[in-house]
Design an enzyme around this catalytic site. Structure first.
Site, PDB file in Angstrom:
ATOM      1  N   ASP A 333     -14.682 -19.154   4.796  1.00 26.84           N
ATOM      2  CA  ASP A 333     -14.367 -17.962   4.044  1.00 26.84           C
ATOM      3  C   ASP A 333     -13.747 -18.429   2.721  1.00 26.84           C
ATOM      4  O   ASP A 333     -13.484 -19.616   2.512  1.00 26.84           O
ATOM      5  CB  ASP A 333     -13.412 -17.054   4.849  1.00 26.84           C
ATOM      6  CG  ASP A 333     -13.460 -15.621   4.369  1.00 26.84           C
ATOM      7  OD1 ASP A 333     -13.152 -14.722   5.152  1.00 26.84           O
ATOM      8  OD2 ASP A 333     -13.822 -15.403   3.186  1.00 26.84           O
ATOM      9  N   GLU A 543      -9.590  -5.726   3.229  1.00 30.42           N
ATOM     10  CA  GLU A 543      -8.886  -6.866   3.829  1.00 30.42           C
ATOM     11  C   GLU A 543      -7.410  -6.563   4.083  1.00 30.42           C
ATOM     12  O   GLU A 543      -7.064  -5.470   4.531  1.00 30.42           O
ATOM     13  CB  GLU A 543      -9.085  -8.086   2.936  1.00 30.42           C
ATOM     14  CG  GLU A 543     -10.579  -8.435   2.759  1.00 30.42           C
ATOM     15  CD  GLU A 543     -10.803  -9.793   2.180  1.00 30.42           C
ATOM     16  OE1 GLU A 543     -11.504  -9.893   1.160  1.00 30.42           O
ATOM     17  OE2 GLU A 543     -10.294 -10.766   2.752  1.00 30.42           O
TER      18      GLU A 543
END
Ligand code: GLC
Length: 660
Positions: A333, A543
């Site tokens: 990521d 997020e």
């Protein structure tokens, strides 16, 4: 054929035979591993020699020759994925970069149209192909359509798609998204999210299909198949497909208190974790890898028992590559390597991640005074030269990357890597938007409904009511109804892209029905109406910005006030609450004040899909909840233990004739 490649091919012949014999020798040596009992879940690999069973081989001579002709620097360049915000086309060429990404909101400086994106992408491809002959993989977060780009078709988020339960529809959405992505020169989508959200405090709950592993497996595989087949169905080598990404591997939806990038509070080697891993967490990934042949998997930020996934060799090599037989690209990521635990410097963290099984490094921003991708690239080169990283590990990573590029036809025909201008005509076009609108309608989930004096129900009668007033902060705002990952990383309220708001759709449908549909966001209307529709939910977030405490999981105060105000000033007026929220909120108080509740998730650009059900006498609800909705978010921890703490069970979904 480019000069550089021609020279290479001349050299490659001898190198190829050496490379093939070397790999045979390497493969013949039993892999050093304490207890290689064939159990894919044996303890984290202690040495960095990779079990031969997890290494891939070149899919054909073209890839083998190319690999054999590459220097260490060429190979390591292929493993880097910098963001367009921190690398120029010239640098990408000079350093033989293999991939780039444009993160959330990384629009071109020239503007945010599809053509702007296409021109930027082509400038990177032109520079790199001219220098190396190896096109870039170009990744974007197209998580609900090509959502960074203005006027793209914005599909409902995955929470909505989960509520449709419709794999064929999701497959079609994957294909359309790939088409709009290839129109702009990208060819890799960082979606679908396959996490299983068990705690709605988690800010990424809406990015997943739901808490159920089998549903996530079905829909995730469908999306991947659609994306990698393309709208034309030509498959990965076609000009309208995009490689998909099963993410985030693994455990993101079950961290303590739903903390994004947090810790799964179980020992990685414990029986308890292995049970959850095998029976739930891996189920969607097994489908993605073994049924849909997903070509990339993105590592999750979270840790398990304190061990970050980005450095967990057993997880990435033994469980994913060996256990599931994954032959594609394992990508980190965004700067996920930075979070690897322990007293390690950056180079040591890079080495740990590569040795754990990472093939592509998504690296952006800066490490000290230099762009992080330069530091990461040097760390891998130094790691190989020092012996900290085995050359075989780099060869395996680069072979995976080159195999995928070859599967996409990019090595045989680099021209395929450029933006597909023919697809621009359908970008955000009516045909695509019609599918998005259908997805909105299918996703609507009726949670509460009441009977009416004439023996009918409120939701059955709504399409024939003459005067309707619409209120709520999400009623007439395309930004609010689209949620995060829209134009910018976090999304935002406002008229931020094209499409129809929920109110606009209700007004248009009402007009066709002979109904008056007025708008009064704060609910301070006068005059006689037959019903009020309040559209309320969450402001956009992405997020960790969406992480909440239990007490914060409520409607916004202004919408709470609007509902109370309408109920007070119009005590007998039927109120339909339409929730534009990415997750279960505590709505117990509002439930007493309203007569019907619809879970509409984040509909995206085609808000008119809401009216297609609410104001249609011919269309019923078909959606079903994909998470367990607690009465009070403070009891989230009990919702799977004590049914009395549950407001709406998993799978709830009424039709208009039903009441509760
Ligand atoms: C983000 C997300 C990931 C996304 C990536 C690139 O931090 O965790 O889902 O694909 O970075 O934007």
């Amino acid at each position: 054929m480019h000069n550089r490649i021609r020279r290479r091919n001349a050299v490659a012949t001898t190198l190829l035979s050496m490379a093939i014999s070397a790999s045979l020798v390497f493969a013949a040596v039993p892999m050093a591993s304490a207890n290689d009992d064939g159990n894919p879940h044996r303890k984290p690999a202690s040495s960095h020699t990779e079990p031969a069973a997890t290494m891939v081989t070149a899919r054909n001579d073209r890839v083998a020759r190319l690999l054999a002709s590459m220097s260490l620097e060429d190979k390591v360049g292929q493993m880097m994925q910098p963001d367009t915000r921190h690398i120029t086309p010239q640098q990408a060429a000079e350093y033989h970069i293999g991939s780039i990404l444009s993160g959330g909101g990384a629009a071109p400086e020239s503007g945010n149209s599809a053509s702007d994106w296409a021109n930027r992408a082509d400038s990177y491809q032109h520079a790199v192909i001219n220098e190396t002959g190896i096109p870039l993989l170009y990744g974007v977060d197209a998580v609900h359509g090509h959502n960074n780009v203005a006027d793209a078709t914005l599909f409902p988020h995955n929470v909505n798609l989960g509520q449709t339960g419709n794999a064929e529809l999701v497959k079609q959405i994957g294909a359309i998204t790939a088409s709009e992505v290839r129109a702009t020169g990208s060819n890799w989508v960082f979606t679908p999210t396959l996490g299983l959200p068990k705690n709605e405090r988690w800010g990424r709950t809406y990015e997943a299909y739901g808490e159920n592993a089998d549903l996530s497996a079905k829909l995730g595989a469908a999306y991947i198949e659609g994306s990698q087949a393309g709208e034309s169905g030509s498959g990965l080598a076609g000009s309208d497909s995009a490689i998909a990404t099963a993410k985030h591997f693994i455990g993101e939806g079950i961290t303590k208190d739903g903390v994004n990038q947090g810790d799964v509070p179980l020992d990685y080697n414990s029986e308890a974790f292995r049970k959850i891993l095998d029976s739930e967490l891996l189920v969607p990934y097994r489908a993605a890898v073994q049924d849909a042949n997903v070509r990339s998997v993105m590592v999750s930020y979270n840790s398990i028992g304190g061990v970050k996934c980005h450095g967990n060799a057993d997880l990435l090599t033994n469980v994913l590559k060996r256990g599931l037989g994954f032959t594609g690209i394992v990508i980190t990521d965004y700067n996920g390597i930075d979070q690897i635990e322990g007293n390690l410097n950056y180079a040591q963290k890079v080495a740990k991640a590569v040795n754990a099984g990472v093939d592509m490094l998504m690296v952006d921003e800066h490490e000290g005074t230099q762009p992080k991708w330069i530091a990461a690239r040097q760390a891998v080169i130094d790691g190989v030269n020092s012996g900290d990283i085995a050359m075989a590990r780099v060869d395996d990573a680069v072979t995976r990357i080159l195999n995928v590029k070859d599967e996409m036809g990019l090595l045989e025909n680099p021209q395929l890597a450029y933006s597909n201008k023919e697809l621009l005509a359908q970008f955000g076009g009516e045909a695509h938007r019609a599918v998005a609108r259908e997805a909105v309608a299918q996703s609507l989930t009726l949670l509460k409904n009441r009977s009416t004096d004439d023996g009918s129900t409120l939701m059955n009668d709504l399409p024939s009511m003459k005067r309707i007033v619409v209120a709520g902060s999400s009623a007439n705002d395309i930004g609010m109804q689209s949620g995060g990952w829209t134009i910018t990383w976090q999304g935002s309220a406002g008229d931020i892209t094209s499409g129809t708001t929920i109110y606009e759709g209700l007004k248009t449908a009402g007009k066709e029905n002979g109904q008056t549909v007025d708008l009064k966001e704060d609910g301070s209307f006068t005059g006689n109406y037959d019903a009020a529709i309040v559209v309320a939910g969450e402001s956009p977030y992405a997020e960790y910005a969406g992480d909440r405490t239990a007490d914060q999981l409520t409607l916004q105060q202004k919408d709470i006030n609007t509902i109370s105000s309408i109920r007070k000033t119009h005590p007998n007026l039927p109120i339909v609450l339409v929730l534009t929220t990415g997750r279960a909120l505590t709505i117990t108080d509002q439930l007493k004040q309203v007569d019907a509740v619809v879970m509409a998730g984040f509909p995206g650009s085609e808000g008119e899909g809401v009216a297609d059900v609410l104001l249609s006498a011919d269309r019923d609800f078909s959606g079903h909840l994909t998470t367990t909705w607690p009465k009070d978010a403070n009891n989230i921890a009990k919702k799977y233990i004590d049914p009395n703490t549950v407001l709406f069970p998993y799978g709830t979904g009424l039709v208009k004739s039903q009441v509760n």
